[in-house]
Scaffold this active site. Structure first.
Site, short mmCIF file in Angstrom:
data_model
loop_
_atom_site.label_atom_id
_atom_site.label_comp_id
_atom_site.label_asym_id
_atom_site.label_seq_id
_atom_site.Cartn_x
_atom_site.Cartn_y
_atom_site.Cartn_z
N ASP A 46 0.86 -1.20 0.00
CA ASP A 46 0.00 0.00 0.00
C ASP A 46 0.89 1.25 0.00
OD1 ASP A 46 -3.10 -0.82 1.31
OD2 ASP A 46 -1.47 -2.26 1.46
N GLU A 71 -5.12 7.52 0.21
CA GLU A 71 -5.53 6.83 1.44
C GLU A 71 -4.47 6.83 2.54
OE1 GLU A 71 -6.73 2.72 0.97
OE2 GLU A 71 -7.42 2.64 3.04
N ASP A 134 -6.32 5.40 -4.49
CA ASP A 134 -6.29 4.29 -3.53
C ASP A 134 -5.16 3.38 -4.00
OD1 ASP A 134 -6.62 2.26 -1.76
OD2 ASP A 134 -8.81 2.30 -1.84
N ILE A 136 -3.85 0.62 -2.82
CA ILE A 136 -4.41 -0.74 -2.94
C ILE A 136 -5.82 -0.66 -2.42
CG2 ILE A 136 -4.39 -3.15 -2.18
CD1 ILE A 136 -1.47 -3.17 -2.06
N ASP A 137 -6.76 -0.82 -3.32
CA ASP A 137 -8.15 -0.90 -2.92
C ASP A 137 -8.46 -2.38 -2.76
OD1 ASP A 137 -10.83 -0.21 -2.49
OD2 ASP A 137 -11.30 -0.49 -4.61
N THR A 139 -7.43 -4.17 0.32
CA THR A 139 -6.21 -4.74 0.93
C THR A 139 -6.48 -6.14 1.49
OG1 THR A 139 -5.52 -2.50 1.44
CG2 THR A 139 -4.34 -4.24 2.57
N ASP A 286 -12.21 5.46 -2.95
CA ASP A 286 -12.80 4.12 -3.13
C ASP A 286 -13.78 4.07 -4.30
OD1 ASP A 286 -11.62 2.41 -1.25
OD2 ASP A 286 -12.69 3.42 0.37
N1 LIG Z 1 -16.77 -0.85 7.36
C1 LIG Z 1 -16.66 -0.62 6.06
N2 LIG Z 1 -17.75 -0.46 5.30
C2 LIG Z 1 -17.64 -0.23 3.98
N3 LIG Z 1 -16.47 -0.15 3.33
C3 LIG Z 1 -15.35 -0.29 4.04
C4 LIG Z 1 -15.39 -0.54 5.43
N4 LIG Z 1 -14.13 -0.64 5.86
C5 LIG Z 1 -13.35 -0.46 4.79
N5 LIG Z 1 -14.09 -0.24 3.70
C6 LIG Z 1 -13.63 0.07 2.35
O1 LIG Z 1 -13.89 -0.97 1.42
C7 LIG Z 1 -12.74 -1.09 0.58
C8 LIG Z 1 -12.68 -2.47 0.03
O2 LIG Z 1 -13.58 -2.56 -1.00
P1 LIG Z 1 -14.86 -3.47 -1.04
O3 LIG Z 1 -15.68 -3.25 0.17
O4 LIG Z 1 -15.51 -3.16 -2.33
O5 LIG Z 1 -14.31 -4.92 -1.15
S1 LIG Z 1 -14.23 -6.02 -0.04
O6 LIG Z 1 -15.33 -5.98 0.86
O7 LIG Z 1 -12.94 -5.81 0.65
O8 LIG Z 1 -14.25 -7.29 -0.67
C9 LIG Z 1 -11.61 -0.78 1.47
O9 LIG Z 1 -10.56 -0.32 0.70
P2 LIG Z 1 -9.04 -0.47 1.21
O10 LIG Z 1 -9.00 0.05 2.63
O11 LIG Z 1 -8.30 0.39 0.27
O12 LIG Z 1 -8.71 -1.91 1.11
C10 LIG Z 1 -12.14 0.29 2.38
O13 LIG Z 1 -11.90 1.57 1.91
MG LIG Z 2 -6.39 1.11 0.10
#
Ligand SMILES: Nc1ncnc2c1ncn2[C@@H]1O[C@H](COP(=O)(O)OS(=O)(=O)O)[C@@H](OP(=O)(O)O)[C@H]1O
Ligand SMILES: [Mg+2]
Length: 349
Positions: A46, A71, A134, A136-137, A139, A286
């Site tokens: 990341d 991020e 982002d 790494i979206d 993670t 995101d």
């Molecule tokens: N509690 C909660 N509710 C909703 N969304 C959240 C939550 N926590 C995190 N995130 C964000 O979701 C990003 C990951 O994408 P997704 O939700 O589409 O995918 S997955 O659920 O991980 O499969 C993830 O992206 P990254 O943090 O970059 O991995 C977060 O930004």
């Molecule tokens: Mg990320």
């Protein structure tokens, strides 16, 4: 307005970041993963991806004022206990830069890496240009060996005008009806869009692009829908109720990250439902790149009430209920099913 230079720079930055992430994912060490204050995981990839994108954009576009909403920040990396991690990130970034002929003159110090990461602290907003990243979206998907994306967009006067989505584990062919675990064939896609110019996709290893379009399905019985893999990120019970109301027959396709927007933009599925649990605030990084990739492929992205997303308000989107995505034919019936299912959920509480 042309964004040719910006697009070339963004594609280069996201491709190099994808290379760094692939290298880390192939041989991840326990010490590569840390926990953030909100308990979500963050890895050397990341940070490395963010440093690399920030550095490459500034090198490729030297004459522009640089502002980035991203991020990660370096706070945890600057603690004494994180010195080794920072050195590992710096080596990863330098190795990837050295692997690209055009940066063989550059060697970044740990301070340069910290500075590059911290360029992501901008507040964005409705004026001027801001990159949105982002690094790494997904993670959690990255750590599972599943889907993740490097998601980079450009805001100009509050509007998303360009987006690049690098999805290193997404197959080049459709994932319709399948799960992310059992997919044969070549993997690694890069989607890109400029406002008014359509959406294109090519393999991460080549530059021969094809134009993509969202599915034109109008009968929900033939539709399939995407949602988050993580139940903590989106209410699966609510999406199931919406899908049932619409008459969708297929089970949900659950994959991590904005790879969902990429897959939808080329018609692998036709609906994406995202309903975070109460209190969660959506961040612009995101959704910005995924939003334009879908919109330029002919899709519609709105909040759960049908309002367009507003990326001009700073680092957050500030929606109440959720995000829904589909084609223009299905949107009216989807909105109605969403409204009814939310009302039922509220009245059952
Ligand atoms: N509690 C909660 N509710 C909703 N969304 C959240 C939550 N926590 C995190 N995130 C964000 O979701 C990003 C990951 O994408 P997704 O939700 O589409 O995918 S997955 O659920 O991980 O499969 C993830 O992206 P990254 O943090 O970059 O991995 C977060 O930004
Ligand atoms: Mg990320």
């Amino acid at each position: 307005m042309s964004y040719d230079k910006e697009l070339a720079a963004a594609k280069k930055a996201a491709s190099l970041a994808a290379r760094l992430c692939q290298k880390v994912q192939r041989a991840i060490l326990q010490s590569d993963v840390q926990s953030k204050s909100d308990k979500s995981p963050v890895t050397v990839a990341d940070y490395g991806s963010q440093a690399l994108v920030s550095y490459v954009l500034q090198r490729e576009l030297p004459s522009e004022l640089f502002s980035m909403v991203a991020e990660e920040d370096s706070e945890d990396l600057c603690k004494d206990s994180a010195q080794e991690t920072l050195e590992r990130i710096t080596k990863l970034v330098n190795d990837i830069l050295a692997s690209d002929g055009s940066y063989s003159d550059s060697t970044l110090s740990t301070d340069d890496v910290v500075k590059a990461i911290d360029c992501g602290k901008s507040e964005g907003g409705s004026q001027g240009r801001h990159w949105v990243l982002d690094p790494i979206d997904g993670t959690k998907g990255f750590l599972r060996g599943d889907q993740y994306a490097i998601a980079l967009a450009l805001l100009d006067e509050g509007k998303v005008v360009l987006g690049v989505l690098a999805c290193p584990n997404l197959p080049l062919t459709s994932i319709a009806g399948g799960s992310q675990h059992s997919l044969p064939g070549e993997v690694g896609c890069l989607f890109f869009s400029v406002v008014g110019g359509g959406t294109y996709m090519h393999s991460l290893d080549s530059s021969s692009a094809v134009k993509v379009q969202v599915s034109s399905i109008g009968n929900p019985e033939e539709a399939s829908f995407f949602e988050s893999y993580e139940a903590a990120h989106s209410m699966h019970d609510l999406s199931s109720s919406i899908a049932k109301k619409l008459g969708v027959k297929a089970p949900p396709v659950r994959i991590d990250s904005q790879a969902k927007y990429g897959a939808l933009s080329r018609g692998d599925g036709v609906i994406y439902l995202r309903f975070p649990h109460k209190g969660y605030r959506e961040k612009i990084w995101d959704h910005a790149a995924g939003y334009i990739v879908v919109a330029e492929a002919g899709g519609v992205v709105t909040d759960a009430a049908g309002n367009p997303l507003d990326f001009s308000k700073g680092r957050y989107l500030d929606l109440d209920t959720g995000i829904i995505v589909t084609n223009p034919k299905l949107m009216p019936s989807l909105l109605q099913a969403v409204r009814e299912s939310i009302e039922e959920k509220v009245s059952s509480l």
